[in-house]
Scaffold this active site. Structure first.
Site, short mmCIF file in Angstrom:
data_model
loop_
_atom_site.label_atom_id
_atom_site.label_comp_id
_atom_site.label_asym_id
_atom_site.label_seq_id
_atom_site.Cartn_x
_atom_site.Cartn_y
_atom_site.Cartn_z
N ALA A 70 0.79 -1.31 0.11
CA ALA A 70 -0.22 -0.12 0.41
C ALA A 70 0.82 1.34 0.07
CB ALA A 70 -0.78 0.06 1.33
N PRO A 72 3.54 3.27 -1.67
CA PRO A 72 3.94 3.28 -3.21
C PRO A 72 5.59 3.53 -3.28
CG PRO A 72 2.55 5.17 -2.97
CD PRO A 72 2.49 4.24 -1.89
N ASP A 73 6.13 4.49 -2.59
CA ASP A 73 7.56 4.85 -2.60
C ASP A 73 8.48 3.71 -2.09
OD1 ASP A 73 6.75 7.15 -3.79
OD2 ASP A 73 6.94 8.41 -1.91
N ARG A 116 -0.44 -3.33 12.32
CA ARG A 116 0.51 -3.21 13.69
C ARG A 116 -0.47 -2.90 14.69
NH1 ARG A 116 6.35 -0.85 12.12
NH2 ARG A 116 6.85 -2.05 10.62
N ARG A 123 -5.73 -7.99 21.59
CA ARG A 123 -5.54 -8.91 20.50
C ARG A 123 -6.79 -9.18 19.71
NH1 ARG A 123 -5.34 -14.72 20.42
NH2 ARG A 123 -3.80 -15.58 18.80
N ASP A 183 8.16 -23.17 13.28
CA ASP A 183 8.38 -23.76 14.61
C ASP A 183 9.29 -25.11 14.61
OD1 ASP A 183 5.92 -22.07 16.52
OD2 ASP A 183 5.99 -22.12 14.05
N ARG A 186 12.91 -24.90 14.08
CA ARG A 186 13.52 -24.53 15.00
C ARG A 186 13.60 -25.79 16.23
NH1 ARG A 186 9.61 -19.11 15.42
NH2 ARG A 186 11.01 -17.63 14.35
N HIS A 210 0.15 -22.07 15.67
CA HIS A 210 1.41 -21.38 15.55
C HIS A 210 1.21 -20.36 16.83
CE1 HIS A 210 4.87 -19.27 14.25
NE2 HIS A 210 4.21 -18.12 14.01
#
Length: 350
Positions: A70, A72-73, A116, A123, A183, A186, A210
């Site tokens: 989203a 552009p630069d 974010r 949550r 996972d 790991r 997960h």
């Protein structure tokens, strides 16, 4: 935004100069129309998306790579940065755009984009914002690539894989979450480190969510084809269950440790997702612990829930789920993991 890609139109007015550089040999036939051309689209040009893109390029997994974001630069900057490495990479056409039409005809669409978390945000509220974001991502991907496979990496991956499945209208075999593939890597590394062997000789799975309710399948771990726990029992070699649980907790918290040290995770998930892309696009039919619809497996019948199970992957997506033997304790933990995911899932408005 402006799209850029490699091409042969360097002459006046965009004249194709290919014929000036190369002369056809005699009695040559046109290129076969059945030649396979792979196209991968990555949605989200953040740290994870770019690590995936970079790994896909260096491993020569696709003929065409598309980036969508989203911003552009930043997106154009990332595209140019990759294009400028063309002399050091396998030949791949690289494109980028904020317009999803650039993804048309993709064989595999990898979604890494996500909202974010805001300070103090719950949550559930964050997850609901990601659902809203997926409403803008999944439908155009499906519209431009109706035969694609969706590979979801955004977290929480199990719930968002379910959301992507619902929004896409695809059959369940063509919507996959990256799940516990990393996972499990790991997990294999930690076991190999304890036993001083190569991680590639360790077969071990983390299944379920997960996240914190994941399940380590200790009963099926093998090294060089030798089942570890049954071997120890037959040899009357003592081991502590607390040590096994400690290793599992290390797996769960390893991502948090990386984030606390460098601010984010990127390279391991990049290799993990490229590993899945290779298996899918090259129809390798390898088994990976990925997020699939789990209804009907191991007594999970409470609803349509996606969680990680060892699944065989190929060109058609999920080809089947491996019938791994679980102990009663592992089965119950897996069912509990499913209930944990469903509890969150049922609160969403999709």
């Amino acid at each position: 935004m402006h799209k850029s890609s490699s091409g042969s139109a360097l002459g006046p007015g965009g004249l194709d100069l290919t014929q000036a550089f190369f002369k056809s040999i005699v009695n040559a036939a046109p290129s076969s129309p059945t030649k396979r051309h792979n196209k991968i689209s990555v949605v989200g040009a953040g740290n994870v998306g770019m690590a995936i893109a970079q790994t896909i390029l260096t491993q020569d997994l696709t003929d065409e790579l598309v980036l969508v974001d989203a911003i552009p630069d930043k997106l154009r900057g990332e595209m140019l940065d990759l294009q400028h490495a063309a002399a050091f990479l396998p030949r791949t056409r690289i494109q980028a755009s904020t317009d999803y039409s650039v993804t048309v005809g993709s064989d595999l669409c990898i979604v890494t984009a996500g909202a974010r978390q805001i300070n103090g945000e719950s949550r559930l509220n964050l997850l609901q914002r990601n659902v809203t974001l997926f409403h803008k991502i999944i439908p155009p991907l499906v519209r431009y690539s109706p035969n694609t496979i969706l590979l979801i990496v955004s977290n929480p991956v199990d719930v968002l894989t379910y959301v992507a499945w619902k929004l896409s209208g695809f059959p369940s075999n063509r919507v996959i979450g990256s799940g516990t593939n990393l996972d499990s890597s790991r997990f294999r590394f930690l076991i190999a480190d304890h036993l001083d062997v190569n991680a590639q000789d360790v077969q071990a799975y983390i299944v379920g969510e997960h996240g914190d309710s994941s399940v380590a399948l200790w009963s099926s771990i093998s090294v060089g084809g030798v089942p570890v726990l049954s071997f120890l029992e037959k040899q009357q070699i003592a081991y502590e269950k607390e040590m096994l649980e400690k290793i599992h907790q290390e797996v769960i918290h390893s991502a948090y440790e990386v984030i606390s040290l460098k601010g984010y995770t990127s390279w391991a998930i990049g290799y993990s997702v490229a590993n899945l892309a290779r298996t899918i696009l090259r129809d390798q039919r390898r088994v990976h612990p990925v997020s699939v619809i789990a209804k009907g497996f191991y007594g999970i019948d409470g609803g349509e829930v996606f969680l990680s199970l060892p699944a065989q992957l190929g060109r058609g997506g999920v080809l089947g789920v491996t019938n791994v033997h679980l102990t009663e304790e592992e089965t119950e933990r897996l069912r509990e993991s499913a209930r944990t995911i469903l509890e969150v899932q049922n609160q969403l408005v999709i």
